[in-house]
Write a protein that holds these residues in place. Sequence first.
Motif, mmCIF file in Angstrom:
data_model
loop_
_atom_site.group_PDB
_atom_site.id
_atom_site.type_symbol
_atom_site.label_atom_id
_atom_site.label_comp_id
_atom_site.label_asym_id
_atom_site.label_seq_id
_atom_site.Cartn_x
_atom_site.Cartn_y
_atom_site.Cartn_z
ATOM 1 N N THR A 115 0.364 2.985 2.622
ATOM 2 C CA THR A 115 -0.716 2.124 2.275
ATOM 3 C C THR A 115 -1.654 3.000 1.285
ATOM 4 O O THR A 115 -2.158 3.832 1.577
ATOM 5 N N VAL A 116 -2.124 2.126 0.366
ATOM 6 C CA VAL A 116 -3.321 2.467 -0.698
ATOM 7 C C VAL A 116 -4.549 2.197 -0.736
ATOM 8 O O VAL A 116 -5.556 2.757 -0.521
ATOM 9 N N HIS A 117 -4.484 0.737 -0.615
ATOM 10 C CA HIS A 117 -5.941 0.134 -0.796
ATOM 11 C C HIS A 117 -5.997 -1.260 0.028
ATOM 12 O O HIS A 117 -4.761 -1.865 0.095
ATOM 13 N N LEU A 118 -7.341 -1.832 -0.023
ATOM 14 C CA LEU A 118 -7.355 -3.074 0.572
ATOM 15 C C LEU A 118 -8.258 -3.780 -0.637
ATOM 16 O O LEU A 118 -9.191 -3.392 -1.105
ATOM 17 N N GLU A 119 -8.103 -5.093 -0.734
ATOM 18 C CA GLU A 119 -8.603 -5.996 -1.559
ATOM 19 C C GLU A 119 -9.302 -7.164 -0.603
ATOM 20 O O GLU A 119 -8.345 -8.164 -0.085
ATOM 21 N N PRO A 120 -10.536 -7.104 -0.305
ATOM 22 C CA PRO A 120 -10.896 -8.078 0.659
ATOM 23 C C PRO A 120 -10.844 -9.281 -0.007
ATOM 24 O O PRO A 120 -11.264 -9.654 -1.227
ATOM 25 N N LEU A 121 -10.440 -10.437 0.756
ATOM 26 C CA LEU A 121 -10.164 -11.878 0.293
ATOM 27 C C LEU A 121 -11.830 -12.488 0.653
ATOM 28 O O LEU A 121 -12.390 -12.115 1.256
ATOM 29 N N GLY A 122 -11.801 -13.265 -0.380
ATOM 30 C CA GLY A 122 -13.347 -13.834 -0.659
ATOM 31 C C GLY A 122 -13.504 -15.368 -0.732
ATOM 32 O O GLY A 122 -12.395 -16.010 -1.391
ATOM 33 N N ASP A 230 -10.630 -2.556 10.375
ATOM 34 C CA ASP A 230 -9.462 -2.983 11.210
ATOM 35 C C ASP A 230 -8.495 -4.386 10.513
ATOM 36 O O ASP A 230 -8.075 -5.001 11.083
ATOM 37 N N ASN A 231 -8.571 -4.172 8.986
ATOM 38 C CA ASN A 231 -8.095 -5.074 8.404
ATOM 39 C C ASN A 231 -6.550 -4.813 8.100
ATOM 40 O O ASN A 231 -6.216 -3.791 7.850
ATOM 41 N N PRO A 232 -5.747 -5.868 8.782
ATOM 42 C CA PRO A 232 -4.201 -5.553 8.654
ATOM 43 C C PRO A 232 -3.513 -5.832 7.124
ATOM 44 O O PRO A 232 -2.347 -5.812 6.868
ATOM 45 N N TYR A 233 -4.376 -6.140 6.000
ATOM 46 C CA TYR A 233 -3.826 -6.537 4.708
ATOM 47 C C TYR A 233 -4.046 -5.363 3.730
ATOM 48 O O TYR A 233 -4.057 -5.708 2.729
ATOM 49 N N GLY A 234 -3.921 -4.266 3.994
ATOM 50 C CA GLY A 234 -4.003 -2.990 3.032
ATOM 51 C C GLY A 234 -2.599 -3.409 2.290
ATOM 52 O O GLY A 234 -1.353 -3.646 2.751
ATOM 53 N N ASN A 235 -2.758 -2.837 1.115
ATOM 54 C CA ASN A 235 -1.751 -2.936 0.165
ATOM 55 C C ASN A 235 -0.777 -1.646 -0.179
ATOM 56 O O ASN A 235 -1.698 -0.683 -0.250
ATOM 57 N N PHE A 236 0.554 -1.683 -0.315
ATOM 58 C CA PHE A 236 1.077 -0.447 -0.117
ATOM 59 C C PHE A 236 2.249 -0.398 -0.966
ATOM 60 O O PHE A 236 2.612 -1.502 -1.731
ATOM 61 N N LEU A 237 2.843 0.732 -1.418
ATOM 62 C CA LEU A 237 4.066 0.964 -2.067
ATOM 63 C C LEU A 237 5.115 0.638 -1.219
ATOM 64 O O LEU A 237 5.102 1.027 0.025
ATOM 65 N N ALA A 238 6.156 -0.095 -1.694
ATOM 66 C CA ALA A 238 7.327 -0.742 -1.009
ATOM 67 C C ALA A 238 8.575 -0.367 -1.737
ATOM 68 O O ALA A 238 8.520 -0.200 -2.990
ATOM 69 N N VAL A 239 9.747 -0.059 -1.092
ATOM 70 C CA VAL A 239 10.956 -0.133 -1.700
ATOM 71 C C VAL A 239 12.201 -0.635 -0.854
ATOM 72 O O VAL A 239 11.794 -1.181 0.263
ATOM 73 N N LYS A 240 13.394 -0.821 -1.276
ATOM 74 C CA LYS A 240 14.255 -1.537 -0.428
ATOM 75 C C LYS A 240 14.576 -0.382 0.458
ATOM 76 O O LYS A 240 14.662 0.805 0.300
#
Length: 277
Positions: A115-122, A230-240
């Motif tokens: 997980t790298v970052h969070l972009e808060p929804l607004g 405690d935000n569960p929406y962190g953005n991450f690097l993903a692979v198969k």
Amino acid sequence: MRNTAKLTTAVLAVGALTLGLSACGSDKDSGSASDAGGPLVVAASPTPHAEILNFVKDKLAKKAGLDLEVKEFTDYVTPNTATEDGSVDANYFQNQPYLDDFNKKNGTHIVPVVTVHLEPLGLYSHKVKSADALKSGATVAVPNDSVNEARALKLLAANKLITIKDGVGNDATPADITANPKKLKFKELEAAQTPRSLDDVDAAVINGNYAIEADLKPASDALVLESATDNPYGNFLAVKDGHKDDPRVKKLAELLTSAEVKKFIQDKYDGSVIASF
């Protein structure tokens, strides 16, 4: 975003891997991205994901011995289908609830790496200066994919604009609203379209990446903003699944969670994107 392949909303005839989630398409890539000796090809949303990856590419990758190629996609579907079929090696654009929903609906096998970052929804508006100023019967645009729509409704509920059923979680829809004192109406749109709706609706709930692309500043322009705690929406690097041990993936994961990247995120986005490490 220089040296990236800009992919637009067009192509999504990927057979059964179709999902009316958040927006739109890609060009066909030439060649395979599965050669572990070649460049690591990563699919990413333009902002902030590709910008962060391009910082890594331009400032950190060469010294670390990583050949990194960044491909930009303007939607939330193609990066996963391309990762599943091997057109790209990895992607960076999504959060865990979204990925869980996508894998379940599409039979894909994508897994998070780091997980790298969070972009808060607004919630944003061109017509009112505060959420309280929304008039009775106001129309609010929300993303139409299941996870982001639920996230939008939870944001409105957290700010006492509506009440939703207990326990609906990431499956919440407008049908789960139990109290709506302002009699808000909801317009469901692809997530990428929500910023463009601001002149046509009273307010719109917009994902952080699309807000930034539309020159909105979440930290200052949002009427209400998701809490980072405690935000569960962190953005991450993903692979198969099965590719997490690729040495190139491990190297990129280290670089994406480096002190240099944290400083880049802090300096460039000024609280509109928050490092999660």
